[in-house]
Design an enzyme around this catalytic site. Structure first.
Site, PDB file in Angstrom:
ATOM      1  N   LYS A   1       0.852  -1.185   0.000  1.00 27.09           N
ATOM      2  CA  LYS A   1       0.000   0.000   0.000  1.00 27.09           C
ATOM      3  C   LYS A   1       0.894   1.244   0.000  1.00 27.09           C
ATOM      4  O   LYS A   1       1.698   1.445   0.932  1.00 27.09           O
ATOM      5  CB  LYS A   1      -0.918   0.013   1.229  1.00 27.09           C
ATOM      6  CG  LYS A   1      -1.699  -1.285   1.411  1.00 27.09           C
ATOM      7  CD  LYS A   1      -2.527  -1.672   0.190  1.00 27.09           C
ATOM      8  CE  LYS A   1      -3.041  -3.097   0.296  1.00 27.09           C
ATOM      9  NZ  LYS A   1      -3.743  -3.554  -0.919  1.00 27.09           N
TER      10      LYS A   1
ATOM     11  N   LYS B   1     -14.016  -8.121  -5.218  1.00 23.39           N
ATOM     12  CA  LYS B   1     -14.269  -8.312  -3.787  1.00 23.39           C
ATOM     13  C   LYS B   1     -15.769  -8.519  -3.571  1.00 23.39           C
ATOM     14  O   LYS B   1     -16.584  -7.680  -3.969  1.00 23.39           O
ATOM     15  CB  LYS B   1     -13.785  -7.093  -2.997  1.00 23.39           C
ATOM     16  CG  LYS B   1     -12.264  -6.922  -3.016  1.00 23.39           C
ATOM     17  CD  LYS B   1     -11.851  -5.759  -2.129  1.00 23.39           C
ATOM     18  CE  LYS B   1     -10.358  -5.764  -1.830  1.00 23.39           C
ATOM     19  NZ  LYS B   1      -9.493  -5.463  -2.968  1.00 23.39           N
TER      20      LYS B   1
END
Ligand code: MG
Length: 368
Positions: free
Chosen positions: A165, A265
């Protein structure tokens, strides 16, 4: 078979260590999860879970799931949970939008269908592919040294694909990408997940400066249009994640040639039924997928692993296990676990995870 009762449970899931997304914009140390048990008049019960990755990652939050279920659940009583398309149409009529609130109900009905037919979910979603499901790690943003340290820890746990990230401070991002890329082993792959933190011009400059290192870049900017501009001006393969919420988003991304892969997702797209449609489209048009959940315990993760296990290996990139980052476990010994960087869908009927009753609090809502 009719739905006779829907019970809702709130579950706090502490992370093993605090997590930062995008230059510290989003920090949290626990997830707010919602478990759902759908019971039927024939004694078959199914479990589902919805769990946003904190409240500031997506337009979704834990209390929102429970409020959404409160609107939807009464409409589902008396319906056959095995008719998943009908279940989803009734949910859409009861509450348009709010996809993430529908996902745990959809998941619980799929679990009932699996148990009623005696089949593991992956068999109902297209059939079990022979190979294992490859996993990827999720590495919180931090200093370049911190992130290389986390890479080494993930490597020791068997991961060979790592999702780093980054985002917000592009000078530091260049240093992060350089340090991480130099630390990767030849067999390892990096995804640099920006989580929407860059503007187009920042994304284009950083990615072109870092071209020598390769790696996938994920969701560099906020919108599909911005990411598509970046894709046209850069060389690295791109994954779109947060901006793909509906089937229409996916179709548009493909029409724009905006990505090589998507993050699929379950919670974000509204559950297994909708995710399966999007999976099948990706297979048809040649897009790769990271099939996973937005967050949650081993229950939500295992549902996603079933979808991944029934997806051609050629079209999968990797799957993330949220529960591998938690310090609690609602179903020890059950479900899809990290086995040296891979996992596989359980071979028992349904999802294959039943939360242990002494590990969850009493139901916070019951509809019957
Ligand atoms: Mg992502």
């Amino acid at each position: 078979m009719r739905i006779s009762r829907i019970s809702v449970y709130q579950l706090a899931l502490p992370l093993s260590k605090p997590y930062w997304l995008s230059g510290g914009r989003l920090r949290f140390d626990a997830l707010d999860s919602t478990l759902v048990c759908v019971e039927t008049d024939e004694g078959v019960a199914g479990w589902g879970e919805g769990c946003p990755w904190g409240s500031s990652y997506l337009p979704a939050f834990g209390k929102g799931i429970r409020a959404g279920i409160d609107e939807i659940a009464p409409s589902l009583l008396g319906l056959d949970p095995r008719g998943l398309d009908v279940i989803n149409r009734v949910m859409d009529a009861a509450l348009p939008g709010h996809l993430y609130a529908k996902s745990p109900l959809d998941m619980a009905c799929w679990d009932v269908l699996g148990k009623a037919t005696g089949l593991p979910l992956c068999e109902l979603l297209g059939g079990r592919e022979a190979g294992d499901v490859l996993l990827h790690s999720s590495i919180s943003t931090g200093t370049p040294d911190d992130m290389v340290g986390d890479l080494e820890a993930s490597r020791h746990r068997g991961y060979v694909i790592h999702s780093f990230k980054i985002g917000a401070d592009i000078k530091l991002d260049r240093e992060r990408i350089t340090s991480i890329s130099n630390a990767l082993l030849p067999k390892e792959q990096a995804t640099f997940d920006v989580n929407r933190a860059w503007l187009c011009d920042q994304a284009i400059r950083v990615m072109n400066d870092m071209r020598e290192f390769g790696g996938y870049y994920e969701q560099p900017c906020e919108t599909l249009e911005e990411c598509s501009k970046v894709r046209r001006a850069t060389q690295q393969p791109m994954i779109l994640d947060e901006c793909i919420q509906t089937f229409s988003d996916l179709k548009r991304a493909d029409a724009l040639s905006a990505c090589e892969a998507i993050g699929l997702k379950l919670g974000r797209v509204g559950g297994i039924t909708r995710a399966r449609r999007m999976r099948d489209f990706c297979v048809a048009v040649g897009l790769r997928m990271n099939i996973e959940e937005t967050g949650g315990s081993v229950l939500a993760d295992t549902a996603a692993v079933h979808l991944a296990q029934s997806t051609p290996e050629t079209h999968r990139r990797a799957t993330w296990l949220s529960h591998d980052m938690l310090s609690t476990d609602v179903a020890p010994g059950q479900g899809a676990r990290n086995d040296h960087g891979v996992t596989r869908a359980p071979r028992v009927p349904g999802i294959g995870v039943i939360p242990e009753s002494d590990r969850i609090d009493a139901a916070c809502a019951v509809y019957d």
